[in-house]
Design a protein around this motif. Structure first.
Motif, mmCIF file in Angstrom:
data_model
loop_
_atom_site.group_PDB
_atom_site.id
_atom_site.type_symbol
_atom_site.label_atom_id
_atom_site.label_comp_id
_atom_site.label_asym_id
_atom_site.label_seq_id
_atom_site.Cartn_x
_atom_site.Cartn_y
_atom_site.Cartn_z
ATOM 1 N N LEU A 13 -0.705 22.896 -5.211
ATOM 2 C CA LEU A 13 -1.379 23.838 -6.115
ATOM 3 C C LEU A 13 -2.890 23.647 -6.080
ATOM 4 N N ILE A 14 -3.334 22.382 -6.122
ATOM 5 C CA ILE A 14 -4.772 22.105 -6.091
ATOM 6 C C ILE A 14 -5.363 22.545 -4.762
ATOM 7 N N ALA A 15 -4.633 22.303 -3.671
ATOM 8 C CA ALA A 15 -5.136 22.697 -2.356
ATOM 9 C C ALA A 15 -5.274 24.212 -2.257
ATOM 10 N N VAL A 16 -4.265 24.945 -2.777
ATOM 11 C CA VAL A 16 -4.338 26.409 -2.720
ATOM 12 C C VAL A 16 -5.510 26.915 -3.560
ATOM 13 N N LEU A 17 -5.706 26.323 -4.736
ATOM 14 C CA LEU A 17 -6.822 26.761 -5.580
ATOM 15 C C LEU A 17 -8.167 26.464 -4.924
ATOM 16 N N ILE A 24 -8.663 29.004 -2.074
ATOM 17 C CA ILE A 24 -8.999 30.338 -2.589
ATOM 18 C C ILE A 24 -10.450 30.384 -3.070
ATOM 19 N N GLY A 25 -10.835 29.383 -3.844
ATOM 20 C CA GLY A 25 -12.187 29.393 -4.396
ATOM 21 C C GLY A 25 -13.258 29.315 -3.328
ATOM 22 N N SER A 26 -13.088 28.410 -2.369
ATOM 23 C CA SER A 26 -14.142 28.283 -1.358
ATOM 24 C C SER A 26 -14.156 29.473 -0.419
ATOM 25 N N THR A 27 -12.981 30.054 -0.134
ATOM 26 C CA THR A 27 -12.974 31.230 0.737
ATOM 27 C C THR A 27 -13.641 32.421 0.060
ATOM 28 N N LEU A 28 -13.399 32.588 -1.251
ATOM 29 C CA LEU A 28 -14.058 33.696 -1.943
ATOM 30 C C LEU A 28 -15.569 33.496 -1.989
ATOM 31 N N THR A 29 -15.997 32.258 -2.190
ATOM 32 C CA THR A 29 -17.439 31.999 -2.187
ATOM 33 C C THR A 29 -18.042 32.295 -0.830
ATOM 34 N N LEU A 30 -17.340 31.901 0.230
ATOM 35 C CA LEU A 30 -17.848 32.174 1.581
ATOM 36 C C LEU A 30 -17.912 33.672 1.845
ATOM 37 N N LEU A 31 -16.898 34.416 1.388
ATOM 38 C CA LEU A 31 -16.913 35.872 1.587
ATOM 39 C C LEU A 31 -18.073 36.514 0.830
ATOM 40 N N GLY A 32 -18.331 36.029 -0.374
ATOM 41 C CA GLY A 32 -19.459 36.561 -1.130
ATOM 42 C C GLY A 32 -20.785 36.303 -0.430
ATOM 43 N N ASN A 33 -20.905 35.125 0.197
ATOM 44 C CA ASN A 33 -22.158 34.829 0.879
ATOM 45 C C ASN A 33 -22.286 35.612 2.177
ATOM 46 N N ILE A 34 -21.156 35.872 2.849
ATOM 47 C CA ILE A 34 -21.220 36.743 4.029
ATOM 48 C C ILE A 34 -21.681 38.138 3.622
ATOM 49 N N GLY A 35 -21.145 38.620 2.480
ATOM 50 C CA GLY A 35 -21.593 39.919 1.994
ATOM 51 C C GLY A 35 -23.062 39.918 1.636
ATOM 52 N N LEU A 36 -23.523 38.815 1.064
ATOM 53 C CA LEU A 36 -24.947 38.714 0.730
ATOM 54 C C LEU A 36 -25.803 38.814 1.971
ATOM 55 N N LEU A 37 -25.309 38.290 3.075
ATOM 56 C CA LEU A 37 -26.099 38.342 4.309
ATOM 57 C C LEU A 37 -25.954 39.674 5.025
ATOM 58 N N ARG A 38 -24.799 40.339 4.893
ATOM 59 C CA ARG A 38 -24.523 41.470 5.765
ATOM 60 C C ARG A 38 -24.807 42.835 5.162
ATOM 61 N N SER A 95 -17.294 34.633 -10.024
ATOM 62 C CA SER A 95 -16.138 34.854 -10.891
ATOM 63 C C SER A 95 -14.928 34.014 -10.474
ATOM 64 N N TRP A 96 -14.282 34.375 -9.360
ATOM 65 C CA TRP A 96 -13.057 33.659 -9.042
ATOM 66 C C TRP A 96 -13.260 32.438 -8.169
ATOM 67 N N GLY A 97 -14.399 32.363 -7.476
ATOM 68 C CA GLY A 97 -14.684 31.126 -6.773
ATOM 69 C C GLY A 97 -14.838 29.971 -7.742
ATOM 70 N N THR A 98 -15.682 30.201 -8.762
ATOM 71 C CA THR A 98 -15.865 29.168 -9.781
ATOM 72 C C THR A 98 -14.580 28.915 -10.557
ATOM 73 N N ALA A 99 -13.870 29.970 -10.911
ATOM 74 C CA ALA A 99 -12.671 29.788 -11.737
ATOM 75 C C ALA A 99 -11.609 28.990 -10.990
ATOM 76 N N ALA A 100 -11.406 29.283 -9.705
ATOM 77 C CA ALA A 100 -10.360 28.566 -8.971
ATOM 78 C C ALA A 100 -10.729 27.102 -8.772
ATOM 79 N N ILE A 101 -11.991 26.840 -8.450
ATOM 80 C CA ILE A 101 -12.387 25.441 -8.223
ATOM 81 C C ILE A 101 -12.354 24.661 -9.531
#
Lengths: 93, 135
Positions: free
Chosen positions: B15-19, B22-36, B52-58
């Motif tokens: 459960l911790i690994a999945v959370l 999820i959190g780090s992948t969402l953060t990475l996607l947000g930063n890719i969007g910030l760049l692109r 929102s969900w990056g922070t919440a999941a971590i």
């Protein structure tokens, strides 16, 4: 078994967050206008806070949490003052 | 590696690994969007994934890990979560309003300049504003 799963997930999370650091830094350095740079800096603060939380989970140390909350507060104040400066030309009027 | 990780039960580790993933992948996607993304007003939306969900999941992963490690409910990570979720809209709205004010102060200039020569690279889509040139 659980140690292997946790180590893979923690390594993946740290790599993702460090790559995200790179993207936010690139936006902050090349942003065409000033508000792009401020947005990149704000995202960088959020990434740093999340990386500290992940390192805290990795080490099992509660004190990384306090560094994370300090980074969150400092980032909020910095972004608000920079946005106020961009809007009005001065921070405290 | 660390003793607190090896003593976790398997379901908690999964459960911790999945959370965390999820959190780090969402953060990475947000930063890719910030760049692109192409305009500033699109870019303003991208990092909210991490907020929102990056922070919440971590934070959920951290709370679960420390609660199981210390044997008592540890909820002080909620302070970070509530603080970030309250302050992120404030900062992004202030930044958006600052950008809007700066664009309006410059937009008059752009509109005047557009009337005299018909602009070669026309604004695509249905947006009437000069957001494509402002970047």
């Amino acid at each position: 078994m659980s140690a292997i799963i946790m180590n893979i997930a923690l390594t993946y999370a740290q790599i993702c967050l460090i790559v995200a650091f790179g993207f936010a830094t690139a936006r902050m350095l090349k942003g065409p206008r000033a508000q792009d740079r401020v947005l990149g800096l704000d995202t960088l603060y959020i990434n740093a806070m999340l990386l500290f939380l992940v390192i805290g989970v990795d080490n099992g140390n509660v004190f990384f949490f306090e560094a994370a909350i300090v980074i969150a507060i400092v980032g909020f104040v910095a972004t608000v003052s920079l946005a106020k400066f961009l809007m009005r030309g001065e921070v405290i009027e | 590696m660390n003793s607190h990780i090896e003593t976790l039960p398997l379901w908690a580790a999964i459960l911790i690994a999945v959370l965390l993933v999820i959190g780090s992948t969402l953060t990475l996607l947000g930063n890719i969007g910030l760049l692109r993304f192409r305009t500033f007003y699109e870019r303003l939306h991208a990092p909210t994934l991490g907020v929102s969900w990056g922070t919440a999941a971590i934070i959920l992963a951290s709370m679960l890990m420390f609660s199981l490690h210390l044997g008592r409910p540890v909820i002080h990570e909620l302070i970070v979560g509530v603080f970030v979720m309250i302050t992120a809209p404030v900062t992004l709205m202030l930044l958006g309003r600052a950008a809007l004010r700066r664009d309006r102060a410059r937009g008059l200039d752009l509109n005047v300049r557009r009337i005299t020569p018909p602009d070669s690279k026309a604004v695509d889509g249905d947006e009437p504003g000069p957001t494509d040139e402002i970047r």
